[in-house]
Scaffold this active site. Structure first.
Site, PDB file in Angstrom:
ATOM      1  CE  LYS A 217     -22.405  43.309  46.744  1.00  0.00           C
ATOM      2  NZ  LYS A 217     -21.569  42.375  47.509  1.00  0.00           N
TER       3      LYS A 217
ATOM      4  CE  LYS B 100     -25.915  41.608  47.914  1.00  0.00           C
ATOM      5  NZ  LYS B 100     -24.587  41.344  48.357  1.00  0.00           N
TER       6      LYS B 100
END
Ligand code: PBG
Length: 344
Positions: free
Chosen positions: A206, A259
């Site tokens: 992330k 992500k």
């Protein structure tokens, strides 16, 4: 023998490879298509607020809403009818404090939402985002002391949050905080509470991305000071992302996620090659917002834009795509080309 060997050896002299041959008709294109998008791949993110009768459109994400639990349940009827298998829930509590009490409260907004959803739709997979930023008055994903985000003391709160979600009936938890060791810590806490079966979908790679901007408006979770660069990853780092994935795998992640998706397709592909667990990709709020904004300006063909984005994320290797386009995509995939897009 490869195509180029043919031409080099002259064995097929005079033969010209025409890759257009298999593109000539709709039927041929259908036959040679390498990647499919199915409704089974889709996970729809939703924002839950306290109160009743709330349906507040999110200014930065047209077509997406903050919903109170009653309206959340109503709206999920559509998802179930469209065969979308899963939702991921984000909670926005009325009260925020410096220990994120709302995140693990038995009657917190997510806990209530999960109970209501599972009662109404037992087969809908309800995933909960496990993070503290929406519940902290300072908007950071962990406990703050002297301007620093503390790692290990935060783990205990994340554990409690995850356990309380599963206690309420959540099918899967998705830690998105990026504290070190949280996957293992949550796994142990779930096991100790007897929830051996609840999978952890880790936001493993992330990145500290500007593409979460519209989400922070939606979740009212922008940090009040500083940024998230000391816990989320540097967009420049690919090898480090693989290391994050390796660590989460060792700690027991059942599904790993990359992500954002669009600016990180290379990592989706590398992670897909590296692990034998399902790979998720989060087509985040900023990716949604820019597609919607350009479409509304007439600069992109809305019908083509979001489907192209989703197939690209699948082609890169994602098994699951978390996307605000889930409902629109599910309708198109089911052959419904008439229902207007929710955001146009
Ligand atoms: C919580 C969280 C965020 C997103 C998912 N979980 C925001 C952030 O890290 O600031 C972003 C999702 C999106 O942009 O659609 N930490």
């Amino acid at each position: 023998m490869s195509d180029s060997d043919f031409l080099l050896t002259g064995e097929r002299e005079g033969v010209t490879w025409r890759t257009r041959r298999t593109r000539e008709t709709t039927t041929l294109r259908r036959m040679v298509r390498e990647t499919r998008l199915s409704v089974d791949n889709l996970i729809y993110p939703m924002f839950v607020v306290e109160g009743e009768g709330v349906r507040q459109e999110i200014s930065s994400m047209p077509g997406q809403y903050q919903l109170s639990v009653d309206n959340l349940v109503k709206d999920c009827a559509d998802l179930v009818a469209l065969h979308i298998p899963a939702v991921i829930l984000f909670g926005i509590p009325d009260q925020k404090d410096d220990t994120a009490t709302g995140a693990y409260h038995e009657h917190g907004v997510i806990q209530e939402a999960v109970r209501a959803l599972k009662a109404a739709y037992p087969d809908l997979c309800v995933i909960t985002d496990v993070c503290l930023c929406e519940y902290m008055d300072h908007g950071h994903c962990g406990i703050v002391e002297d301007g620093k985000i503390l790692n290990d003391p935060t783990l205990e709160l994340l554990d409690r949050t995850a356990v309380s979600h599963v206690e309420a009936g959540a099918d899967m938890v998705a830690p998105s905080d990026m504290m070190d060791g949280r996957v293992g810590s949550i796994r142990r806490a779930l096991d100790q509470a007897g929830y051996h079966q609840a999978p952890v979908m880790a936001y493993s790679a992330k990145f500290a991305s500007c593409f979460y901007g519209p989400f922070r408006v939606a979740a009212e979770s922008a940090p009040s000071f500083g940024d998230r660069n000391s816990y989320q990853m540097d967009p420049a780092n690919g090898r480090e992302a693989l290391r994050e994935v390796d660590i989460d795998m060792e700690e027991g992640a059942d599904i790993v996620m990359v992500k954002p998706a669009l600016a990180y397709l290379d990592l989706i592909a590398r992670v897909r090659d590296r692990v034998n667990v399902p790979v998720g990709a989060y087509n985040v709020s900023g990716e949604y917002a820019m597609t919607v904004a350009a479409s509304r300006n007439g600069w992109l063909d809305p019908e083509r834009a979001f489907m192209e984005v989703l197939i690209a994320i699948r082609r890169a290797g994602a098994d699951m795509v978390l996307t605000y386009f889930a409902k629109d995509a599910a309708r198109r995939l089911a052959g419904d080309l008439k229902t207007p897009l929710s955001w146009m």
